[in-house]
Design a protein around this motif. Structure first.
Motif, PDB file in Angstrom:
ATOM      1  N   ASP A  53       0.780  -1.236   0.000  1.00 16.60           N
ATOM      2  CA  ASP A  53       0.000   0.000   0.000  1.00 16.60           C
ATOM      3  C   ASP A  53       0.813   1.289   0.000  1.00 16.60           C
ATOM      4  O   ASP A  53       0.294   2.338  -0.380  1.00 16.60           O
ATOM      5  CB  ASP A  53      -0.954   0.002   1.197  1.00 16.60           C
ATOM      6  N   LYS A 148      -4.415  -0.979  -2.193  1.00 19.40           N
ATOM      7  CA  LYS A 148      -5.848  -0.944  -1.900  1.00 19.40           C
ATOM      8  C   LYS A 148      -6.607   0.037  -2.785  1.00 19.40           C
ATOM      9  O   LYS A 148      -7.697  -0.258  -3.272  1.00 19.40           O
ATOM     10  CB  LYS A 148      -6.071  -0.591  -0.426  1.00 19.40           C
ATOM     11  N   ALA A 149      -6.046   1.228  -2.978  1.00 18.71           N
ATOM     12  CA  ALA A 149      -6.754   2.252  -3.756  1.00 18.71           C
ATOM     13  C   ALA A 149      -6.992   1.790  -5.189  1.00 18.71           C
ATOM     14  O   ALA A 149      -8.080   1.987  -5.752  1.00 18.71           O
ATOM     15  CB  ALA A 149      -5.962   3.554  -3.733  1.00 18.71           C
ATOM     16  N   CYS A 151      -7.082  -1.348  -6.253  1.00 21.83           N
ATOM     17  CA  CYS A 151      -8.023  -2.472  -6.224  1.00 21.83           C
ATOM     18  C   CYS A 151      -9.461  -1.971  -6.210  1.00 21.83           C
ATOM     19  O   CYS A 151     -10.326  -2.515  -6.905  1.00 21.83           O
ATOM     20  CB  CYS A 151      -7.763  -3.352  -5.004  1.00 21.83           C
ATOM     21  N   ARG A 152      -9.726  -0.924  -5.434  1.00 18.70           N
ATOM     22  CA  ARG A 152     -11.090  -0.387  -5.391  1.00 18.70           C
ATOM     23  C   ARG A 152     -11.521   0.117  -6.767  1.00 18.70           C
ATOM     24  O   ARG A 152     -12.656  -0.104  -7.190  1.00 18.70           O
ATOM     25  CB  ARG A 152     -11.168   0.741  -4.353  1.00 18.70           C
ATOM     26  N   GLY A 155     -12.415  -2.838  -8.978  1.00 20.98           N
ATOM     27  CA  GLY A 155     -13.418  -3.770  -8.497  1.00 20.98           C
ATOM     28  C   GLY A 155     -12.876  -5.035  -7.877  1.00 20.98           C
ATOM     29  O   GLY A 155     -13.467  -6.111  -8.022  1.00 20.98           O
ATOM     30  N   ALA A 157     -11.083  -6.916  -4.266  1.00 17.54           N
ATOM     31  CA  ALA A 157     -10.753  -6.827  -2.853  1.00 17.54           C
ATOM     32  C   ALA A 157      -9.239  -6.868  -2.715  1.00 17.54           C
ATOM     33  O   ALA A 157      -8.578  -7.633  -3.424  1.00 17.54           O
ATOM     34  CB  ALA A 157     -11.375  -7.988  -2.083  1.00 17.54           C
ATOM     35  N   ASP A 173     -13.272 -11.132  -9.410  1.00 16.26           N
ATOM     36  CA  ASP A 173     -13.432  -9.760  -8.942  1.00 16.26           C
ATOM     37  C   ASP A 173     -14.616  -9.696  -7.981  1.00 16.26           C
ATOM     38  O   ASP A 173     -15.220 -10.722  -7.633  1.00 16.26           O
ATOM     39  CB  ASP A 173     -13.579  -8.786 -10.116  1.00 16.26           C
ATOM     40  N   LEU A 174     -14.989  -8.478  -7.532  1.00 17.76           N
ATOM     41  CA  LEU A 174     -16.044  -8.330  -6.534  1.00 17.76           C
ATOM     42  C   LEU A 174     -17.421  -8.723  -7.060  1.00 17.76           C
ATOM     43  O   LEU A 174     -18.353  -8.930  -6.287  1.00 17.76           O
ATOM     44  CB  LEU A 174     -16.079  -6.890  -6.030  1.00 17.76           C
TER      45      LEU A 174
END
Length: 232
Positions: A53, A148-149, A151-152, A155, A157, A173-174
Motif C-alpha cells: 500500500d 488498496k486504492a 483495487c477499489r 473492483g 478486494a 473480482d467483486l
C-alpha cells in the motif's frame, strides 16, 4: 556496498537487485514495522502491507533498467509494478533475517485497463513477479503488488497475507467474474534473473515498451480505470 555473495544461504544474501544493505531499504523496513511486530511472521505481514500500500502500483512508465529494478531504487521512488514491488519485499524480508526468493510466472488477466490490454497484446502478462518466504519452517507465497486504492478502482478486494498460507492472486473480482489465473511458473530465484526477464518482456509485449526500450510506455492505470458504476 552490496555484495553478490555472502556466507549465509542464498535466500538471505544481499545481491545486485536485492540490495538490503542499502540505507533506503533499511529505512523503509524500519518505518514499516510497528513495535508490536516482534515475531518473524508478524514482521513479514507488516512489511507485506507496507509494500502493498505504500508503494504505488503502476505498469506505465516502469523503469526496467538495472538501476530501476534495485530494491533501493524502488524504496526511494515509491512506485513500480509487480517486479519492483516484489524485489523490495524480498530485500526487506532478507534484511530482517527472513529467507525469501522471487517467483516468476505468466498470468492471465493481470490487473489492466483496456488500453493496457491492447498494449500487452491480449490478457496474458509474462514475467509476473511475487515472493516466496520461509516462515515457521515452511515456504509460503505472497503477492504484495496491487495497492488498496487501485483495487477499489478495478473492483477487486485487496489481497491479504497472514503468513500462514499462500496469497497468490485474485481469482474473481467483486462481482464474481473470473479475473486472474496462473498459466506457467518459471521458478524461484535467489536474485532477479534480469536479462531473462527483460528479454522475455520485450519479446512478449513489444507494444508496451517505451521508444528507447528501457522501460514501459507512459500512461496511468488510475486515469484509465472505468468506474464500477459505469459498467453494465
Amino acid at each position: 556496498m552490496t555484495t553478490q555473495h555472502c556466507e549465509d544461504e542464498g535466500t538471505l544474501c544481499a545481491t545486485a537487485f536485492l540490495d538490503h544493505d542499502a540505507a533506503e531499504v533499511r529505512d523503509f523496513v524500519a518505518d514499516a514495522l510497528p513495535t508490536s511486530a516482534t515475531t518473524p511472521r508478524a514482521r513479514a505481514v507488516a512489511l507485506y502491507h507496507a509494500v502493498r500500500d505504500r508503494v504505488r502500483y503502476e505498469v506505465y512508465g516502469a523503469d526496467l533498467s538495472r538501476t530501476g529494478l534495485r530494491a533501493s531504487s524502488v524504496a526511494r521512488t515509491g512506485s513500480g509494478m509487480c517486479l519492483h514491488k516484489s524485489v523490495l519485499y524480498t530485500a526487506g524480508l532478507r534484511s530482517l533475517g527472513i529467507p525469501a526468493r522471487l517467483v516468476l510466472a505468466d498470468v492471465r488477466n493481470h490487473l489492466a485497463s483496456e488500453r493496457l490490454k491492447r498494449l500487452i497484446g491480449g490478457d496474458v502478462f509474462h514475467m509476473h513477479c511475487l515472493v516466496s518466504v520461509r516462515l515457521d519452517g515452511r515456504w509460503v507465497r505472497a503477492t504484495p503488488v496491487f495497492n488498496k486504492a487501485l483495487c477499489r478502482l478495478y473492483g477487486l478486494a485487496p489481497l491479504d497475507f497472514d503468513g500462514t498460507a499462500d496469497s497468490l492472486h485474485h481469482p474473481f473480482d467483486l462481482r464474481g467474474r473470473r479475473h486472474m489465473e496462473f498459466l506457467r511458473f518459471h521458478g524461484e530465484f535467489d536474485d532477479l534473473p534480469y536479462q531473462r526477464v527483460v528479454e522475455e518482456l520485450r519479446a512478449a509485449h513489444p507494444r508496451l515498451m517505451s521508444a528507447d526500450g528501457a522501460g514501459f510506455t507512459e500512461g496511468s492505470l488510475v486515469g484509465e480505470a472505468v468506474p464500477l458504476t459505469a459498467e453494465r
